[in-house]
Design a protein around this motif. Structure first.
Motif, PDB file in Angstrom:
ATOM      1  N   ASN A  40      16.166 -18.989  70.198  1.00  0.00           N
ATOM      2  CA  ASN A  40      16.162 -17.736  69.439  1.00  0.00           C
ATOM      3  C   ASN A  40      16.284 -18.031  67.946  1.00  0.00           C
ATOM      4  O   ASN A  40      17.013 -18.937  67.545  1.00  0.00           O
ATOM      5  CB  ASN A  40      17.337 -16.863  69.893  1.00  0.00           C
ATOM      6  N   ASP A  41      15.530 -17.287  67.150  1.00  0.00           N
ATOM      7  CA  ASP A  41      15.679 -17.329  65.695  1.00  0.00           C
ATOM      8  C   ASP A  41      16.609 -16.208  65.267  1.00  0.00           C
ATOM      9  O   ASP A  41      16.584 -15.104  65.838  1.00  0.00           O
ATOM     10  CB  ASP A  41      14.322 -17.139  65.012  1.00  0.00           C
ATOM     11  N   VAL A  42      17.418 -16.468  64.252  1.00  0.00           N
ATOM     12  CA  VAL A  42      18.335 -15.439  63.741  1.00  0.00           C
ATOM     13  C   VAL A  42      18.124 -15.312  62.241  1.00  0.00           C
ATOM     14  O   VAL A  42      17.663 -16.245  61.570  1.00  0.00           O
ATOM     15  CB  VAL A  42      19.803 -15.777  64.054  1.00  0.00           C
ATOM     16  N   GLY A  43      18.462 -14.150  61.711  1.00  0.00           N
ATOM     17  CA  GLY A  43      18.323 -13.886  60.283  1.00  0.00           C
ATOM     18  C   GLY A  43      19.670 -13.727  59.606  1.00  0.00           C
ATOM     19  O   GLY A  43      20.609 -13.166  60.197  1.00  0.00           O
ATOM     20  N   GLY A  44      19.771 -14.224  58.376  1.00  0.00           N
ATOM     21  CA  GLY A  44      21.027 -14.140  57.632  1.00  0.00           C
ATOM     22  C   GLY A  44      20.881 -13.406  56.318  1.00  0.00           C
ATOM     23  O   GLY A  44      21.506 -13.788  55.329  1.00  0.00           O
ATOM     24  N   ARG A  45      20.038 -12.432  56.299  1.00  0.00           N
ATOM     25  CA  ARG A  45      19.759 -11.651  55.100  1.00  0.00           C
ATOM     26  C   ARG A  45      19.205 -12.545  53.995  1.00  0.00           C
ATOM     27  O   ARG A  45      18.376 -13.415  54.269  1.00  0.00           O
ATOM     28  CB  ARG A  45      20.995 -10.871  54.662  1.00  0.00           C
ATOM     29  N   VAL A  46      19.653 -12.396  52.730  1.00  0.00           N
ATOM     30  CA  VAL A  46      19.083 -13.159  51.617  1.00  0.00           C
ATOM     31  C   VAL A  46      20.205 -13.705  50.724  1.00  0.00           C
ATOM     32  O   VAL A  46      21.326 -13.190  50.718  1.00  0.00           O
ATOM     33  CB  VAL A  46      18.136 -12.276  50.761  1.00  0.00           C
ATOM     34  N   VAL A  47      19.856 -14.752  49.975  1.00  0.00           N
ATOM     35  CA  VAL A  47      20.750 -15.325  48.963  1.00  0.00           C
ATOM     36  C   VAL A  47      20.024 -15.280  47.626  1.00  0.00           C
ATOM     37  O   VAL A  47      18.874 -15.723  47.518  1.00  0.00           O
ATOM     38  CB  VAL A  47      21.121 -16.774  49.317  1.00  0.00           C
ATOM     39  N   GLU A  48      20.691 -14.741  46.606  1.00  0.00           N
ATOM     40  CA  GLU A  48      20.076 -14.623  45.284  1.00  0.00           C
ATOM     41  C   GLU A  48      20.553 -15.755  44.400  1.00  0.00           C
ATOM     42  O   GLU A  48      21.754 -15.952  44.188  1.00  0.00           O
ATOM     43  CB  GLU A  48      20.429 -13.281  44.659  1.00  0.00           C
ATOM     44  N   MET A  49      19.592 -16.503  43.899  1.00  0.00           N
ATOM     45  CA  MET A  49      19.908 -17.618  43.001  1.00  0.00           C
ATOM     46  C   MET A  49      18.880 -17.623  41.884  1.00  0.00           C
ATOM     47  O   MET A  49      17.681 -17.667  42.144  1.00  0.00           O
ATOM     48  CB  MET A  49      19.877 -18.966  43.743  1.00  0.00           C
ATOM     49  N   THR A  74      16.194 -15.067  41.910  1.00  0.00           N
ATOM     50  CA  THR A  74      15.218 -15.240  42.996  1.00  0.00           C
ATOM     51  C   THR A  74      15.928 -15.078  44.324  1.00  0.00           C
ATOM     52  O   THR A  74      17.036 -15.607  44.518  1.00  0.00           O
ATOM     53  CB  THR A  74      14.548 -16.627  42.942  1.00  0.00           C
ATOM     54  N   GLU A  75      15.332 -14.327  45.209  1.00  0.00           N
ATOM     55  CA  GLU A  75      15.912 -14.122  46.531  1.00  0.00           C
ATOM     56  C   GLU A  75      15.340 -15.132  47.515  1.00  0.00           C
ATOM     57  O   GLU A  75      14.128 -15.355  47.567  1.00  0.00           O
ATOM     58  CB  GLU A  75      15.619 -12.697  47.033  1.00  0.00           C
ATOM     59  N   TYR A  76      16.232 -15.729  48.290  1.00  0.00           N
ATOM     60  CA  TYR A  76      15.842 -16.664  49.341  1.00  0.00           C
ATOM     61  C   TYR A  76      16.308 -16.101  50.679  1.00  0.00           C
ATOM     62  O   TYR A  76      17.483 -15.746  50.830  1.00  0.00           O
ATOM     63  CB  TYR A  76      16.471 -18.041  49.111  1.00  0.00           C
ATOM     64  N   MET A  77      15.364 -16.009  51.590  1.00  0.00           N
ATOM     65  CA  MET A  77      15.725 -15.524  52.928  1.00  0.00           C
ATOM     66  C   MET A  77      16.446 -16.614  53.702  1.00  0.00           C
ATOM     67  O   MET A  77      16.050 -17.789  53.667  1.00  0.00           O
ATOM     68  CB  MET A  77      14.469 -15.098  53.697  1.00  0.00           C
ATOM     69  N   VAL A  78      17.472 -16.224  54.407  1.00  0.00           N
ATOM     70  CA  VAL A  78      18.260 -17.143  55.217  1.00  0.00           C
ATOM     71  C   VAL A  78      17.857 -16.962  56.669  1.00  0.00           C
ATOM     72  O   VAL A  78      17.937 -15.850  57.219  1.00  0.00           O
ATOM     73  CB  VAL A  78      19.771 -16.894  55.046  1.00  0.00           C
ATOM     74  N   ARG A  79      17.411 -18.037  57.301  1.00  0.00           N
ATOM     75  CA  ARG A  79      16.988 -17.981  58.702  1.00  0.00           C
ATOM     76  C   ARG A  79      17.615 -19.126  59.478  1.00  0.00           C
ATOM     77  O   ARG A  79      17.761 -20.240  58.955  1.00  0.00           O
ATOM     78  CB  ARG A  79      15.456 -18.085  58.815  1.00  0.00           C
ATOM     79  N   GLY A  80      17.934 -18.820  60.707  1.00  0.00           N
ATOM     80  CA  GLY A  80      18.380 -19.857  61.626  1.00  0.00           C
ATOM     81  C   GLY A  80      17.262 -20.149  62.595  1.00  0.00           C
ATOM     82  O   GLY A  80      16.901 -19.297  63.409  1.00  0.00           O
ATOM     83  N   LEU A  81      16.653 -21.350  62.474  1.00  0.00           N
ATOM     84  CA  LEU A  81      15.508 -21.700  63.298  1.00  0.00           C
ATOM     85  C   LEU A  81      15.997 -22.276  64.620  1.00  0.00           C
ATOM     86  O   LEU A  81      16.572 -23.367  64.655  1.00  0.00           O
ATOM     87  CB  LEU A  81      14.619 -22.718  62.570  1.00  0.00           C
ATOM     88  N   GLY A  82      15.761 -21.542  65.705  1.00  0.00           N
ATOM     89  CA  GLY A  82      16.319 -21.976  66.979  1.00  0.00           C
ATOM     90  C   GLY A  82      15.345 -21.973  68.140  1.00  0.00           C
ATOM     91  O   GLY A  82      15.757 -22.194  69.282  1.00  0.00           O
ATOM     92  N   TYR A  83      14.073 -21.726  67.880  1.00  0.00           N
ATOM     93  CA  TYR A  83      13.119 -21.719  68.986  1.00  0.00           C
ATOM     94  C   TYR A  83      12.917 -23.139  69.520  1.00  0.00           C
ATOM     95  O   TYR A  83      12.806 -24.102  68.760  1.00  0.00           O
ATOM     96  CB  TYR A  83      11.775 -21.139  68.552  1.00  0.00           C
ATOM     97  N   ILE A  84      12.855 -23.247  70.831  1.00  0.00           N
ATOM     98  CA  ILE A  84      12.622 -24.544  71.480  1.00  0.00           C
ATOM     99  C   ILE A  84      11.151 -24.899  71.365  1.00  0.00           C
ATOM    100  O   ILE A  84      10.288 -24.121  71.747  1.00  0.00           O
ATOM    101  CB  ILE A  84      13.058 -24.482  72.964  1.00  0.00           C
ATOM    102  N   GLU A  85      10.879 -26.091  70.841  1.00  0.00           N
ATOM    103  CA  GLU A  85       9.503 -26.520  70.620  1.00  0.00           C
ATOM    104  C   GLU A  85       9.147 -27.804  71.354  1.00  0.00           C
ATOM    105  O   GLU A  85       7.984 -28.207  71.360  1.00  0.00           O
ATOM    106  CB  GLU A  85       9.231 -26.700  69.124  1.00  0.00           C
ATOM    107  N   SER A  86      10.123 -28.450  71.953  1.00  0.00           N
ATOM    108  CA  SER A  86       9.850 -29.712  72.637  1.00  0.00           C
ATOM    109  C   SER A  86      10.907 -29.956  73.705  1.00  0.00           C
ATOM    110  O   SER A  86      11.918 -29.238  73.792  1.00  0.00           O
ATOM    111  CB  SER A  86       9.825 -30.882  71.639  1.00  0.00           C
ATOM    112  N   VAL A  87      10.661 -30.979  74.501  1.00  0.00           N
ATOM    113  CA  VAL A  87      11.631 -31.360  75.527  1.00  0.00           C
ATOM    114  C   VAL A  87      12.941 -31.806  74.881  1.00  0.00           C
ATOM    115  O   VAL A  87      14.039 -31.513  75.382  1.00  0.00           O
ATOM    116  CB  VAL A  87      11.043 -32.474  76.420  1.00  0.00           C
TER     117      VAL A  87
END
Length: 464
Positions: free
Chosen positions: A172-181, A184-197
């Motif tokens: 599962n992918d999750v979102g963490g809203r945005v961080v402003e630096m 400039t806004e940067y989207m925060v994402r948690g990459l969790g999709y299974i792509e390999s064994v």
């Protein structure tokens, strides 16, 4: 020719047919009995699958029927086992299978070919006008397989359901809203999709007694393999193959749908991996074309024979030409009405014209023969057009009403219902239209053309 039907498909994985019957098929069939205009409800239970066929009264709009079935499905969903969700089958008929193709390659295995079919060709072909469904057959459906070792589960004190929950939560992918630096806004994402064994092997299941994480590969073997199959597809005895079946949408023209599919497949070939080729396995258009060509040839031969007989017996080419002209004009009039009514040119509709060919010229022959008799008797005594008019008045009404009676001879066929009506009504329509056109031509076109063409030297009856 099929009845108006709606299919309800329900998957209940791993369950025996009796369990599927009791918990899925029976509640669905009893609920569908109350659907308006439903004539028959049939339920079939298989291993892990339930099919419910709702047959509606002839003439019911299929999309109205589908909406009513969906409405009644919403009432019965809470009576089904948890996680069981019935779905509607394609908006097609029992004879909607119009085209089939196969994928062949000496560089790819069956699993790779099935992935090309499922994730590339199927979606592209579904967008073609007139296509209701693209069904994949053969090959292997790729899946991740987790083979759990029960002894290791016992050692680590991990229940089996925790493995299922951990895999679901880790994919599962999750979102963490945005961080402003720096404005400039940067989207925060948690990459969790299974792509390999490897991703699957490193799914955490918990911790042991020393606080060390327990990963999935420590209690199970993770591999990729084929999904359980209940059948296969073979090609010319050479071995297994992967293919797709094109199912035509209800009410569409098979020839147009097949033509659109072939054009789409041709455009998709450039996007296939090198070495993969698409081969046509079944094409209904060839059957349709052969049937129509055969019947068209027979119509042409029949028309030529009728014309030849007229020339031989009248021994006057221009008189025979009047008779011959009534054939294409009558058939053309029938085609115009067919086009306006939406009747396709098929075996039955063309068969109605074939039945009527011999009768179409009856009135014209009698009219010509009577005109010959009047000219033999009154030529030089009356004006030419007066002779034609007298001949027409003498036999015209009788000819018109006799053809009108033949026109109405197929009227009882219009009372047929269901499959019988759908089968024979195109034949009755074309036969009726052709004979009606011949009746009108007998008192309008034939006398006028006779007046222009039937002139000059005519053999008297005693010398013919």
């Amino acid at each position: 020719l099929s009845d108006v039907q709606v299919i309800v498909l329900t998957e209940y994985p791993g369950q025996a047919p009796q369990v599927v019957e009791d918990q899925v098929t029976y509640p669905l069939t009893t609920a569908m009995l109350a659907v308006p205009y439903a004539e028959t409800v049939r339920g079939y239970s298989f291993f892990g699958l339930s099919f419910v066929y709702i047959i509606f009264e002839d003439g019911t709009d299929i999309y109205w029927a589908r909406s009513r079935v969906l409405e009644y499905l919403s009432y019965v969903t809470d009576r089904l086992p948890p996680g069981v969700n019935p779905s509607l089958g394609p908006d097609a008929t029992g004879v909607g299978w119009v085209y089939q193709y196969v994928l062949r390659s000496d560089r790819h295995n069956l699993a790779e070919l099935r992935s090309i079919q499922d994730w590339f060709l199927r979606y592209e072909l579904t967008s073609v006008d007139g296509v209701s469904e693209v069904a994949s057959i053969g090959g292997f459906v790729k899946q991740y397989q987790v083979e759990v070792d029960p002894n290791k589960l016992l050692i680590y004190d991990i229940p089996l359901n925790r493995i299922k929950t951990a895999i679901q939560r880790s994919n599962n992918d999750v979102g963490g809203r945005v961080v402003e630096m720096a404005e400039t806004e940067y989207m925060v994402r948690g990459l969790g999709y299974i792509e390999s064994v490897e991703d699957l092997e490193n799914v955490p299941l918990g911790v042991d007694g020393f606080g060390t994480p327990v990963l999935l590969h420590q209690v199970a073997r993770v591999t990729t393999g084929p999904e359980l199959r209940r059948g296969l597809a073979e090609w010319d005895g050479e071995g297994e193959i992967v293919g797709g079946i094109i199912v035509m949408r209800y009410g569409e023209n098979a020839m147009e749908v097949i033509r659109n599919v072939e054009e789409k497949l041709e455009s998709l070939k450039s996007g296939l991996p090198e070495g993969v080729e698409i081969i046509t396995a079944y094409d209904r258009s060839s059957l349709i074309e052969r049937a129509i060509d055969n019947l068209s040839d027979k119509l042409l031969v029949e028309s030529l024979i009728v014309a030849l007989v007229c020339i031989i017996f009248l021994i006057h080419f221009r008189s025979a030409l009047v008779v011959i002209l009534t054939l294409p004009i009558s058939v053309l009039a029938a085609f115009l009405v067919m086009s306006w009514q939406g009747i396709n040119a098929n075996i039955m509709s063309l068969g109605g014209i074939a039945i009527a060919i011999g009768t179409l010229v009856d009135a014209a022959i009698v009219m010509i023969e009577n005109t010959h008799k009047h000219m033999e008797r009154d030529r030089g005594k009356k004006d030419h057009w007066r002779i034609v008019l007298d001949a027409t008045k003498e036999v015209g009404p009788s000819l018109f009403y006799s053809l009108l009676i033949i026109t109405l001879s197929f009227a009882p066929i219009f009372a047929l219902q269901a499959q019988e009506g759908r089968l024979f009504k195109p034949l009755a329509f074309t036969k009726t239209y052709t004979m009606a056109a011949a009746a009108l031509l007998a008192i309008t076109f034939v006398p006028v053309v006779t007046g222009y063409l039937v002139r000059g030297r005519l053999l008297p009856e005693r010398r013919n």
